[in-house]
Design a protein around this motif. Structure first.
Motif, PDB file in Angstrom:
ATOM      1  N   GLY A 105       0.813  -1.209   0.000  1.00 36.09           N
ATOM      2  CA  GLY A 105       0.000   0.000   0.000  1.00 36.09           C
ATOM      3  C   GLY A 105       0.846   1.258   0.000  1.00 36.09           C
ATOM      4  N   ILE A 106       1.922   1.248   0.770  1.00 43.39           N
ATOM      5  CA  ILE A 106       2.851   2.388   0.763  1.00 43.39           C
ATOM      6  C   ILE A 106       3.426   2.603  -0.632  1.00 43.39           C
ATOM      7  CG2 ILE A 106       5.081   3.227   1.615  1.00 43.39           C
ATOM      8  CD1 ILE A 106       4.467   1.816   4.260  1.00 43.39           C
ATOM      9  N   ALA A 107       3.880   1.512  -1.243  1.00 42.78           N
ATOM     10  CA  ALA A 107       4.449   1.613  -2.590  1.00 42.78           C
ATOM     11  C   ALA A 107       3.404   2.089  -3.597  1.00 42.78           C
ATOM     12  CB  ALA A 107       5.009   0.255  -3.016  1.00 42.78           C
ATOM     13  N   THR A 108       2.177   1.631  -3.445  1.00 39.72           N
ATOM     14  CA  THR A 108       1.099   2.040  -4.358  1.00 39.72           C
ATOM     15  C   THR A 108       0.836   3.529  -4.268  1.00 39.72           C
ATOM     16  OG1 THR A 108       0.055  -0.143  -4.220  1.00 39.72           O
ATOM     17  CG2 THR A 108      -1.338   1.696  -4.916  1.00 39.72           C
ATOM     18  N   SER A 109       0.769   4.051  -3.048  1.00 39.16           N
ATOM     19  CA  SER A 109       0.528   5.486  -2.883  1.00 39.16           C
ATOM     20  C   SER A 109       1.706   6.304  -3.396  1.00 39.16           C
ATOM     21  CB  SER A 109       0.257   5.821  -1.413  1.00 39.16           C
ATOM     22  OG  SER A 109       1.393   5.562  -0.602  1.00 39.16           O
ATOM     23  N   ALA A 110       2.927   5.787  -3.220  1.00 39.14           N
ATOM     24  CA  ALA A 110       4.112   6.497  -3.707  1.00 39.14           C
ATOM     25  C   ALA A 110       4.097   6.589  -5.229  1.00 39.14           C
ATOM     26  CB  ALA A 110       5.379   5.784  -3.236  1.00 39.14           C
ATOM     27  N   LEU A 111       3.756   5.501  -5.899  1.00 45.97           N
ATOM     28  CA  LEU A 111       3.701   5.525  -7.359  1.00 45.97           C
ATOM     29  C   LEU A 111       2.572   6.423  -7.856  1.00 45.97           C
ATOM     30  CD1 LEU A 111       4.750   4.561 -10.070  1.00 45.97           C
ATOM     31  CD2 LEU A 111       3.248   2.554  -9.880  1.00 45.97           C
ATOM     32  N   ALA A 112       1.434   6.436  -7.143  1.00 47.83           N
ATOM     33  CA  ALA A 112       0.323   7.298  -7.547  1.00 47.83           C
ATOM     34  C   ALA A 112       0.746   8.763  -7.512  1.00 47.83           C
ATOM     35  CB  ALA A 112      -0.875   7.067  -6.630  1.00 47.83           C
ATOM     36  N   TRP A 113       1.467   9.153  -6.457  1.00 48.33           N
ATOM     37  CA  TRP A 113       1.946  10.544  -6.405  1.00 48.33           C
ATOM     38  C   TRP A 113       2.925  10.816  -7.550  1.00 48.33           C
ATOM     39  CZ3 TRP A 113       6.767  12.658  -6.279  1.00 48.33           C
ATOM     40  CH2 TRP A 113       6.814  14.051  -6.144  1.00 48.33           C
ATOM     41  N   PHE A 114       3.836   9.883  -7.795  1.00 45.16           N
ATOM     42  CA  PHE A 114       4.847  10.071  -8.831  1.00 45.16           C
ATOM     43  C   PHE A 114       4.202  10.235 -10.207  1.00 45.16           C
ATOM     44  CE2 PHE A 114       8.045   8.207 -11.812  1.00 45.16           C
ATOM     45  CZ  PHE A 114       9.005   9.197 -11.682  1.00 45.16           C
ATOM     46  N   CYS A 115       3.173   9.456 -10.492  1.00 46.62           N
ATOM     47  CA  CYS A 115       2.493   9.568 -11.789  1.00 46.62           C
ATOM     48  C   CYS A 115       1.855  10.944 -11.953  1.00 46.62           C
ATOM     49  CB  CYS A 115       1.444   8.470 -11.936  1.00 46.62           C
ATOM     50  SG  CYS A 115       2.145   6.817 -12.193  1.00 46.62           S
ATOM     51  N   GLU A 116       1.230  11.443 -10.888  1.00 48.05           N
ATOM     52  CA  GLU A 116       0.628  12.781 -10.960  1.00 48.05           C
ATOM     53  C   GLU A 116       1.708  13.842 -11.141  1.00 48.05           C
ATOM     54  OE1 GLU A 116      -2.637  13.676 -11.141  1.00 48.05           O
ATOM     55  OE2 GLU A 116      -2.791  11.509 -11.452  1.00 48.05           O
ATOM     56  N   PHE A 117       2.835  13.647 -10.475  1.00 46.74           N
ATOM     57  CA  PHE A 117       3.961  14.571 -10.632  1.00 46.74           C
ATOM     58  C   PHE A 117       4.429  14.609 -12.087  1.00 46.74           C
ATOM     59  CE2 PHE A 117       8.660  14.845 -10.828  1.00 46.74           C
ATOM     60  CZ  PHE A 117       8.812  16.178 -10.461  1.00 46.74           C
ATOM     61  N   LEU A 118       4.565  13.454 -12.700  1.00 42.97           N
ATOM     62  CA  LEU A 118       5.025  13.403 -14.096  1.00 42.97           C
ATOM     63  C   LEU A 118       4.027  14.060 -15.040  1.00 42.97           C
ATOM     64  CD1 LEU A 118       6.487   9.783 -14.419  1.00 42.97           C
ATOM     65  CD2 LEU A 118       7.726  11.911 -13.999  1.00 42.97           C
ATOM     66  N   LYS A 119       2.751  13.902 -14.766  1.00 43.88           N
ATOM     67  CA  LYS A 119       1.730  14.472 -15.645  1.00 43.88           C
ATOM     68  C   LYS A 119       1.623  15.988 -15.500  1.00 43.88           C
ATOM     69  CE  LYS A 119      -1.396  11.412 -14.280  1.00 43.88           C
ATOM     70  NZ  LYS A 119      -2.687  10.690 -14.150  1.00 43.88           N
ATOM     71  N   ASN A 120       1.994  16.503 -14.340  1.00 44.73           N
ATOM     72  CA  ASN A 120       1.826  17.939 -14.086  1.00 44.73           C
ATOM     73  C   ASN A 120       3.114  18.746 -14.189  1.00 44.73           C
ATOM     74  OD1 ASN A 120      -1.032  17.907 -13.447  1.00 44.73           O
ATOM     75  ND2 ASN A 120      -0.475  16.814 -11.574  1.00 44.73           N
ATOM     76  N   ARG A 121       4.245  18.085 -14.181  1.00 44.04           N
ATOM     77  CA  ARG A 121       5.534  18.796 -14.246  1.00 44.04           C
ATOM     78  C   ARG A 121       5.900  19.013 -15.704  1.00 44.04           C
ATOM     79  NH1 ARG A 121       9.233  21.993 -13.959  1.00 44.04           N
ATOM     80  NH2 ARG A 121      11.316  21.526 -13.123  1.00 44.04           N
ATOM     81  N   VAL A 122       6.003  20.305 -16.084  1.00 45.51           N
ATOM     82  CA  VAL A 122       6.328  20.672 -17.461  1.00 45.51           C
ATOM     83  C   VAL A 122       7.595  21.543 -17.452  1.00 45.51           C
ATOM     84  CG1 VAL A 122       5.517  21.757 -19.594  1.00 45.51           C
ATOM     85  CG2 VAL A 122       3.870  20.663 -18.044  1.00 45.51           C
ATOM     86  N   PRO A 123       8.789  20.935 -17.597  1.00 44.87           N
ATOM     87  CA  PRO A 123      10.022  21.729 -17.624  1.00 44.87           C
ATOM     88  C   PRO A 123      10.028  22.675 -18.828  1.00 44.87           C
ATOM     89  CG  PRO A 123      10.485  19.398 -17.313  1.00 44.87           C
ATOM     90  CD  PRO A 123       9.063  19.504 -17.711  1.00 44.87           C
ATOM     91  N   SER A 124      10.574  23.866 -18.625  1.00 42.64           N
ATOM     92  CA  SER A 124      10.573  24.861 -19.699  1.00 42.64           C
ATOM     93  C   SER A 124      11.395  24.411 -20.901  1.00 42.64           C
ATOM     94  CB  SER A 124      11.104  26.197 -19.172  1.00 42.64           C
ATOM     95  OG  SER A 124      12.420  26.041 -18.654  1.00 42.64           O
ATOM     96  N   ASN A 125      12.439  23.636 -20.650  1.00 42.08           N
ATOM     97  CA  ASN A 125      13.276  23.195 -21.774  1.00 42.08           C
ATOM     98  C   ASN A 125      12.673  22.017 -22.529  1.00 42.08           C
ATOM     99  OD1 ASN A 125      13.641  21.379 -19.707  1.00 42.08           O
ATOM    100  ND2 ASN A 125      15.828  21.076 -20.095  1.00 42.08           N
ATOM    101  N   LEU A 126      11.595  21.432 -21.968  1.00 44.80           N
ATOM    102  CA  LEU A 126      10.922  20.326 -22.638  1.00 44.80           C
ATOM    103  C   LEU A 126       9.644  20.790 -23.319  1.00 44.80           C
ATOM    104  CD1 LEU A 126      10.820  17.262 -23.215  1.00 44.80           C
ATOM    105  CD2 LEU A 126       9.601  16.986 -21.040  1.00 44.80           C
TER     106      LEU A 126
END
Length: 383
Positions: free
Chosen positions: A251-272
């Motif tokens: 469950g800990i690992a599941t919640s950690a991956l869920a946060w990471f996926c949201e981070f990847l979807k919302n993080r938009v680096p200016s150089n990318l």
């Protein structure tokens, strides 16, 4: 009487609903180390403390597999609260299987103490874990009216919310016997040493406690036996502990991956100029993490199925070693890998990933340790 949850689906839905509330409180309790009593109150109100554990004699919907799902949901909200529940459920399961005391004890717990938190106290500051053997230093002395209990126990998870303690102690007889004594938390002579200050599971309040001339009635001794001849077939506590810890750390690992996926979807680096989620490397990494979680879920389901089918003890022990080493202990590597990809955002206390990693680190210290499991497996293979 306990609340009738009707079906396992209702119970799992209740846990899924509560995990959102627990997640909103988790950072505060982690930072302050304050026990999340409101979480326990919510679990009690939902009926999740009162589950009637299934046994061959009295089947209910609440098998190990169902309780794993409940614990897994709770762990995604607050791992410390989930750890308290792991201990409660494994003790309830052992009592339901009549492994501590008689059927009268089981009926009394189910009917009168159904929503009161329980834990079993095995470890001691000097002895350490009982998985390595040894006699407890905690002593129960016979008196004309019952028992006097004296000693010290370590890692009493959830002590602020507990109502009953099952305490492993030796008697003062010669020769000594070993047994389990049921003790009310409010008994005179119990003192809590608030010394739990670990890197993870901070709100679990796994403090030490001392017993100083605690007076107990004669029937407080649920069982007594010679140290070298423990009762045969007493496996429920250990079996459920492994299965539920697996669910907790997955469950800990599941919640950690869920946060990471949201981070990847919302993080938009200016150089990318696009979300990190569009990078093939990140998709590959997330795919690997997802497959690991699916593998863990498969292992946990297989383990629970084998427990329910009452597979031979030697098979269950071998399967338990897999759960401990490949699900529980591996959660720390899982969250560490996520931190490596998330960078500074993952290490920020404003985000839950660093807390998930610290909580996951605690998986490795649960007994039995991986070294002991490897040694046992190696000895068997080489014999």
């Amino acid at each position: 009487m306990p609340i009738d949850l009707q079906t396992e689906h209702y119970a799992i839905d209740a846990a899924t609903h509560l995990k959102q509330q627990f997640a909103a409180r988790a950072a505060h309790h982690d930072r302050t180390g304050v026990f999340a009593q409101e979480n326990i109150d919510d679990l009690r109100q939902a009926g999740l403390l009162s589950l009637r554990i299934s046994t061959p004699q009295c089947p209910t919907p609440f098998t190990l597999g169902v309780v794993q799902d409940i614990v897994g949901q709770i762990a995604q909200g607050d791992a410390s609260t989930a750890l308290v529940m792991v201990n409660h459920y494994m003790v309830r399961a052992a009592i339901a299987h009549h492994e501590f005391g008689s059927g009268n004890t089981a009926c009394w717990i189910e009917d009168e103490q159904h929503d009161q938190l329980l834990n079993i106290l095995l470890a001691e500051p000097d002895l350490g874990s009982t998985s390595q053997g040894g006699l407890p230093s905690t002593v129960a002395t016979r008196t004309a009216t019952g028992w006097i209990l004296t000693g010290r126990k370590a890692y009493v998870t959830g002590i602020p919310g507990l109502s009953w303690l099952l305490v492993r102690a030796r008697t003062s007889d010669d020769p000594a016997q070993v047994g389990t004594f049921i003790v009310p938390v409010k008994a005179d002579g119990i003192h809590v040493l608030e010394n739990w200050d670990h890197i993870g599971m901070r709100a679990s309040n796994s403090h030490e406690i001392t017993f100083t001339d605690v007076t107990l009635p004669p029937d407080a001794a649920l069982e007594l036996y010679a140290p070298d001849t423990p009762p045969a077939g007493r496996n429920t506590l250990v079996i459920w502990n492994t299965g539920l810890l697996g669910a907790l750390y997955n469950g800990i690992a599941t919640s950690a991956l869920a946060w990471f996926c949201e981070f990847l979807k919302n993080r938009v680096p200016s150089n990318l100029g696009a979300p990190l989620a569009t990078l093939p490397s990140m998709r590959d990494a997330v795919g690997g993490f997802t497959i690991t979680l699916h593998m863990n879920a498969m292992l946990l389901r297989l383990y629970a199925t084998d427990v329910e089918a009452m597979r031979p003890p030697h098979e269950l022990k071998a399967h338990a070693a897999v759960i401990k080493t490949r699900v529980v202990d591996a959660a720390a590597d899982f969250t560490s890998a996520l931190l490596g990809l998330a960078g500074n955002a993952g290490l920020s206390a404003h985000n839950p990933l660093e807390r998930a990693h610290r909580d996951a680190l605690c998986g490795r210290i649960h007994a039995p340790h991986a070294e002991l499991l490897r040694r046992i497996a190696g000895q068997k293979a080489l014999s």
